[in-house]
Scaffold this active site. Sequence first.
Site, PDB file in Angstrom:
ATOM      1  CE  LYS A 129      -4.336   1.358   0.237  1.00 40.19           C
ATOM      2  NZ  LYS A 129      -5.673   0.499   0.189  1.00 40.19           N
ATOM      3  CG  ASP A 169      -6.876   3.909  -0.552  1.00 37.22           C
ATOM      4  OD1 ASP A 169      -7.613   2.540  -0.133  1.00 37.22           O
ATOM      5  OD2 ASP A 169      -7.339   4.926   0.782  1.00 37.22           O
ATOM      6  CG  ASN A 244     -14.446   3.771  -7.091  1.00 36.52           C
ATOM      7  OD1 ASN A 244     -14.229   2.859  -6.106  1.00 36.52           O
ATOM      8  ND2 ASN A 244     -14.678   4.236  -8.082  1.00 36.52           N
TER       9      ASN A 244
HETATM   10  P1  NDP Z   1     -12.708   8.535  -2.517  1.00 35.66           P
HETATM   11  O1  NDP Z   1     -11.734   9.692  -1.782  1.00 35.66           O
HETATM   12  O2  NDP Z   1     -13.783   8.333  -3.448  1.00 35.66           O
HETATM   13  O3  NDP Z   1     -14.075   8.130  -1.138  1.00 35.66           O
HETATM   14  C1  NDP Z   1     -13.848   8.423   0.815  1.00 35.66           C
HETATM   15  C2  NDP Z   1     -15.323   8.552   1.192  1.00 35.66           C
HETATM   16  O4  NDP Z   1     -14.921   9.195   2.183  1.00 35.66           O
HETATM   17  C3  NDP Z   1     -15.533  10.371   0.531  1.00 35.66           C
HETATM   18  O5  NDP Z   1     -16.851  10.868   0.501  1.00 35.66           O
HETATM   19  C4  NDP Z   1     -15.088  11.881   1.883  1.00 35.66           C
HETATM   20  O6  NDP Z   1     -15.723  12.610   1.844  1.00 35.66           O
HETATM   21  C5  NDP Z   1     -15.235  10.236   3.343  1.00 35.66           C
HETATM   22  N1  NDP Z   1     -13.969  10.100   3.597  1.00 35.66           N
HETATM   23  C6  NDP Z   1     -12.877   9.806   3.659  1.00 35.66           C
HETATM   24  N2  NDP Z   1     -11.888   9.929   4.399  1.00 35.66           N
HETATM   25  C7  NDP Z   1     -12.997  10.951   5.338  1.00 35.66           C
HETATM   26  C8  NDP Z   1     -12.651  10.907   7.018  1.00 35.66           C
HETATM   27  N3  NDP Z   1     -11.642  11.144   7.550  1.00 35.66           N
HETATM   28  N4  NDP Z   1     -14.272  11.272   7.649  1.00 35.66           N
HETATM   29  C9  NDP Z   1     -14.819  10.846   6.613  1.00 35.66           C
HETATM   30  N5  NDP Z   1     -15.550  11.042   5.747  1.00 35.66           N
HETATM   31  C10 NDP Z   1     -14.387  10.927   5.092  1.00 35.66           C
HETATM   32  O7  NDP Z   1     -12.481   6.855  -1.569  1.00 35.66           O
HETATM   33  P2  NDP Z   1     -12.861   5.271  -1.753  1.00 35.66           P
HETATM   34  O8  NDP Z   1     -13.998   5.311  -1.927  1.00 35.66           O
HETATM   35  O9  NDP Z   1     -12.082   4.689  -2.660  1.00 35.66           O
HETATM   36  O10 NDP Z   1     -12.233   4.608  -0.732  1.00 35.66           O
HETATM   37  C11 NDP Z   1     -13.316   4.219   0.591  1.00 35.66           C
HETATM   38  C12 NDP Z   1     -12.824   3.087   1.583  1.00 35.66           C
HETATM   39  O11 NDP Z   1     -12.968   2.555   0.830  1.00 35.66           O
HETATM   40  C13 NDP Z   1     -11.644   3.596   1.916  1.00 35.66           C
HETATM   41  O12 NDP Z   1     -11.633   3.215   3.641  1.00 35.66           O
HETATM   42  C14 NDP Z   1     -10.718   2.789   1.406  1.00 35.66           C
HETATM   43  O13 NDP Z   1      -9.751   2.176   1.444  1.00 35.66           O
HETATM   44  C15 NDP Z   1     -10.974   1.453   1.024  1.00 35.66           C
HETATM   45  N6  NDP Z   1     -11.948   0.866  -0.411  1.00 35.66           N
HETATM   46  C16 NDP Z   1     -11.022   1.117  -1.500  1.00 35.66           C
HETATM   47  C17 NDP Z   1     -11.475   1.084  -2.718  1.00 35.66           C
HETATM   48  C18 NDP Z   1     -11.169   1.141  -3.918  1.00 35.66           C
HETATM   49  O14 NDP Z   1     -10.800  -0.189  -5.272  1.00 35.66           O
HETATM   50  N7  NDP Z   1     -11.504   2.849  -4.436  1.00 35.66           N
HETATM   51  C19 NDP Z   1     -10.724  -0.625  -2.460  1.00 35.66           C
HETATM   52  C20 NDP Z   1     -10.984  -1.839  -1.410  1.00 35.66           C
HETATM   53  C21 NDP Z   1     -11.577  -1.005  -0.122  1.00 35.66           C
HETATM   54  P3  NDP Z   1     -14.718  13.968   1.824  1.00 35.66           P
HETATM   55  O15 NDP Z   1     -14.737  13.956   0.066  1.00 35.66           O
HETATM   56  O16 NDP Z   1     -15.443  14.316   2.041  1.00 35.66           O
HETATM   57  O17 NDP Z   1     -13.757  13.503   2.269  1.00 35.66           O
END
Ligand code: NDP
Length: 448
Positions: A129, A169, A244
């Site tokens: 990672k 991510d 995402n």
């Molecule tokens: P994105 O950046 O696309 O979206 C993240 C979302 O989570 C946003 O809505 C963001 O809000 C919110 N968020 C992030 N940090 C915080 C925080 N500290 N408190 C509250 N809300 C928060 O990321 P992904 O959708 O890709 O990832 C989301 C989760 O899924 C993560 O845990 C990631 O590790 C996991 N994941 C992702 C994969 C992938 O293929 N993308 C695969 C497997 C797991 P804001 O815009 O306000 O920051």
Amino acid sequence: MSKATERVEQIYNHVVRKNPAEPEFHQAVHEVLFSIVPLLERYPIYLDAKILERIVEPERQIIFRVPWIDDKGEVQVNRGFRIEFNSALGPYKGGLRFHESVYAGIIKFLGFEQIFKNSLTGLAMGGGKGGSDFNPKGKSDNEIMRFCQSFMTELYRHIGEHTDVPAGDIGVGGREIGYMFGQYKRITNRYEAGVLTGKGIRYGGSLVRTEATGYGATFFVEEMLKVKNETFEGKTCVVSGSGNVAIYTVEKIHQLGGKVVAVSDSNGYVMDPKGIDLELLKQLKEVERKRIKDYTLYHKDAVYKENGNIWEIPCQIAMPSATQNELNVKDAEILIKNGLIAVGEGANMPCTPDAVDLFIKAGVLFGPGKAANAGGVATSGLEMEQNASRSNWDFDYTEQKLKKIMQNIFQACKQTSDEFGYPQNYVVGANIAGFKKVADAMLDLGVI
Ligand code: NDP
């Protein structure tokens, strides 16, 4: 206390001492080590060969300076990370996170989880990672590009299609992967498509990769629901986040007949009793990069709550899909009181350990992240397969492959939890099944 538990406790304490001030890493290690005790009791070879001591120590940790110039002409400096955790099963594989909260402890927890997640997919991928404490919010496209180019100017020497294959991510999507791939290609003078996944369709990406994590998490929950003769049909669901993973979880739940009534971002949540308008959500978040608050400008019935707790909204299925430790034991109590039947972790480690314990004790179907959200990396594996054979699969074919992988992962979790006497405890099932495959490969490879 059994001998295995004693050893696990010693090893865990050692990890805490050796990696001070990294609570997320400690939490991830604690969960895995203690839940595989039944396996260690049955097969002491893993303890004798010091597999645990080896698996908690990353094979390589790279930390580097990322200097770049903002739109005002000022020099900015961020810190970059790549933790290459374990390559027993294949090249290191795992995403890059760009978020201001990133430090070594976050990347280590994610890299450690990734080892077992990748193992569960059945594909030949090790765990790693990376990321940076760079905050992409409010940055122009040019600033994002300059940052990504600087980041890759160091990272390129550590990665490669047979060495280490990063993806996205939090904060890293198609735009960022494009800029990084462009810079990699320029520096190395190689069109090495398999070096990054999550690429755009025009230059070597795979259909379904964008949707994969959200779709996969929903497929996993669909399988769990079958255990109780249930489906998504007519169920009220809550999905945290609006990135995402969240967006494509909403899409698949709606396709399967469920209704998602709330999504969120780090500022608050929006609740739409008619069901979240998916096209609007995509337009706001993917195209315009707006805040979730703006949803209410288009739907007057929807309510936005600044700093609101999304888990107070009654639902039958909860899919935490934002970030680590976003759902605590108090939230779990409220959700259970409101009639929750299933949780699928779209994010990595979104539920605190006491929340997880409570869900399992209460008989709530619980899909742990390393199993439930493995669809993203699994489809990255499919992208690598297409790159290696220079072919492009169509959407339906790729989605069916993803679905089959998620069904297999669920079966592995179920059978393993049954086999070790923890029926319906998919945390134990996922950890033992994921660990065993990596540990067996490590035994075969000798002390390296
Ligand atoms: P994105 O950046 O696309 O979206 C993240 C979302 O989570 C946003 O809505 C963001 O809000 C919110 N968020 C992030 N940090 C915080 C925080 N500290 N408190 C509250 N809300 C928060 O990321 P992904 O959708 O890709 O990832 C989301 C989760 O899924 C993560 O845990 C990631 O590790 C996991 N994941 C992702 C994969 C992938 O293929 N993308 C695969 C497997 C797991 P804001 O815009 O306000 O920051």
